[in-house]
Design a protein around this motif. Sequence first.
Motif, short mmCIF file in Angstrom:
data_model
loop_
_atom_site.label_atom_id
_atom_site.label_comp_id
_atom_site.label_asym_id
_atom_site.label_seq_id
_atom_site.Cartn_x
_atom_site.Cartn_y
_atom_site.Cartn_z
N ASN A 86 -3.04 1.34 -8.59
CA ASN A 86 -2.11 0.25 -8.92
C ASN A 86 -0.70 0.63 -8.47
OD1 ASN A 86 -2.46 2.24 -10.94
ND2 ASN A 86 -1.48 0.95 -12.47
N ARG A 102 -3.16 -8.47 -6.98
CA ARG A 102 -1.89 -7.83 -6.63
C ARG A 102 -2.05 -7.22 -5.24
NH1 ARG A 102 1.44 -4.72 -10.49
NH2 ARG A 102 0.75 -3.07 -9.11
N ASP A 130 -2.69 -3.26 -4.97
CA ASP A 130 -3.76 -2.61 -5.72
C ASP A 130 -4.92 -2.27 -4.79
OD1 ASP A 130 -2.28 -2.81 -7.98
OD2 ASP A 130 -3.63 -4.17 -9.04
N THR A 157 -7.53 -7.82 -8.92
CA THR A 157 -6.28 -8.05 -9.66
C THR A 157 -5.38 -9.08 -9.00
OG1 THR A 157 -5.09 -6.32 -8.47
CG2 THR A 157 -6.27 -5.67 -10.48
#
Length: 143
Positions: free
Chosen positions: A106, A76, A79, A74
Motif C-alpha cells: 500500500n 488505489r 497498491d 483497492t
Amino acid sequence: MNPILFSAAKGAERTMLAQHVRANNLSHADTIGFKALMEHSSPMRLEGSGFLTSVTSRTNSSINNFAQGEDIRTERPLDVSINGDGFITLEGLDGEPNELYTRAGNFRLDGNGQLYLGERRVMSIEALWFCPILSLLPSVQTA
C-alpha cells in the motif's frame, strides 16, 4: 530440582510462549501484509534421576508463515501485491536496521515523488525509489 516441579515450570513457560504467539497473530490479523507467526514444538524426554517417565515440550522454532494471502482490489493506483516469492525493501527509520523487508504493497508518493510505505521510504536495487514525473500519474494523490 523436583521432577514434577520442573515439568510444571517448563509446561507453563511453553504455554506462555504459545499465548504470546497467538495474541500477536490476533492483534495483527487485519494489518495489511501481516504474516502470522507459526510455532513448532516437539516432545522431549527428560534424562536423569527421577525423570524416567517425564516428558516436556521443546520449542523447535518460531517462523513466519509467508504463504500467499488473498488479493484484495483497492482501486488505489499505487497498491500492489507480490505474486509468488519475494519482498519489498524499505529504508529503516532511526534505531532500526538499514533495510527492512515486507510484502505489504500500500504505497504512496510524497510531494517530491518519493515512494513510501507507511513512514518508510521504498528502496530500489541501488538507491531509494523516486518518481520525478508526477504528471504521468494524474490520479495519484501525494502526501
